[in-house]
Design an enzyme around this catalytic site. Structure first.
Site, PDB file in Angstrom:
ATOM      1  CG  ASP A   4      94.051  10.923 -41.430  1.00 54.39           C
ATOM      2  OD1 ASP A   4      93.925   9.568 -40.992  1.00 54.39           O
ATOM      3  OD2 ASP A   4      93.579  11.827 -40.505  1.00 54.39           O
ATOM      4  CG  ASP A  36      94.205   3.752 -46.077  1.00 54.81           C
ATOM      5  OD1 ASP A  36      95.192   3.856 -45.031  1.00 54.81           O
ATOM      6  OD2 ASP A  36      93.324   4.825 -46.444  1.00 54.81           O
ATOM      7  CG  HIS A  83      96.678   7.041 -44.742  1.00 59.30           C
ATOM      8  ND1 HIS A  83      94.918   6.783 -44.539  1.00 59.30           N
ATOM      9  CD2 HIS A  83      96.800   7.974 -43.956  1.00 59.30           C
ATOM     10  CE1 HIS A  83      95.036   7.668 -43.726  1.00 59.30           C
ATOM     11  NE2 HIS A  83      95.471   8.312 -43.422  1.00 59.30           N
TER      12      HIS A  83
END
Length: 299
Positions: free
Chosen positions: A117, A248, A276
């Site tokens: 991320d 994701d 994710h």
């Protein structure tokens, strides 16, 4: 800047789930950064995104610390680190500067960075500034380039920056309560005990300032992202491991293809059943891939 040993971690942190010694780094007079530093050997540094904290990497660290020095910190405003009401403190560039300060303090080199991320741009900002100190890269559902012209990201950033988005983040903790469960392939992996550790790390509207600020910076930090991407020659030739969950909701095959085209020296592991948060969803498979990658570098 130094380590403040006078701070203790809260009682809600499970010693069974998170069996590590908490340490605190004085990143500035107003900021105490929590981190864990486990094991010895080649450093393996984990960099989290929004809305998680070092807890996300607990399975990996527990299994890898016998052979590697595993470091994971909490950005200011996340996990067990201190909070700030100043939006500028939560610009990803500010997080990157504090991350750099911690690694400088610990005098780490020959680093393998594991980035998820927002950890991607934050970790790669350090890499482009200190390419000689980073040996190799592990990129797990992340990005590092401007996306303000991509409707997928632009619309999400706009929605989460709007008054309703900010209200839902601050008062209903929707990143933890709604976004995290939607972003994984199987919601059952986020057990009540695990979710309690993510909720308790974002305990109040005021404590969620960083959580609320970062979505807007997906587009508002385009100049900073552009500066990193313009310097990508400093890191694109490094050995890289791409770990990618296909379920994701944030990062798609499009972003994966971008990485594949830019990183000529990469290995790829696809996780078709995951989303994710691969360190939460498939820790055993991630550990296996990471172990092989680390061992291959020794040959």
């Amino acid at each position: 800047m130094n380590i403040d040993e006078s701070i203790s971690r809260p009682d809600w942190v499970s010693d069974e789930l998170y069996p590590f010694e908490s340490q605190f780094f004085t990143a500035s007079p107003d900021h105490q950064m929590h981190y864990i530093d486990e094991g010895e050997g080649e450093p393996l540094v984990f960099v989290h995104g929004n809305p998680t904290w070092s807890f996300e990497f607990r399975h990996l660290i527990r299994e890898l610390r016998p052979d590697f020095r595993c470091l994971a910190h909490d950005h200011i405003g996340f996990g067990l680190s201190s909070r700030s009401a100043q939006r500028e403190d939560h610009h990803p560039k500010s997080h990157a500067h504090r991350f750099e300060a911690l690694l400088n303090h610990l005098d780490l080199s020959d680093i393998t960075l594991f980035m998820n991320d927002w950890g991607g741009p934050i970790g790669l900002d350090f890499t482009r500034r200190h390419p000689e100190r980073v040996r190799q890269l592990v990129i797990a559902n992340s990005w590092c380039w401007p996306v303000s012209d991509d409707f997928h990201f632009k619309s999400f950033s706009f929605l989460m920056s709007s008054w309703i988005g900010q209200y839902l983040i601050r008062h209903h903790n929707i990143f933890v309560n709604k976004v995290m469960p939607k972003a994984v392939g199987n919601r059952n992996i986020l057990t009540p005990e695990i979710m309690t550790h993510y909720r308790n790390a974002q305990p109040s509207p005021a404590a969620r300032a960083a959580n609320a600020a970062l979505p807007g910076y997906i587009t508002d930090a385009s100049d900073w992202l552009h500066s990193i991407w313009d310097d990508r020659a400093a890191f694109v030739d490094k050995p890289a491991l791409l770990l990618w969950g296909l379920k994701d909701i944030a990062f798609r095959r499009k972003e994966l293809e971008q990485w594949k085209s830019e990183l000529p020296n990469h290995k790829l592991h696809i996780f078709e059943d995951c989303g994710h948060f691969l360190a939460e969803e498939a820790p055993d498979r991630v550990i296996s891939a990471l172990w092989d990658f680390m061992e291959q570098a020794k040959l």
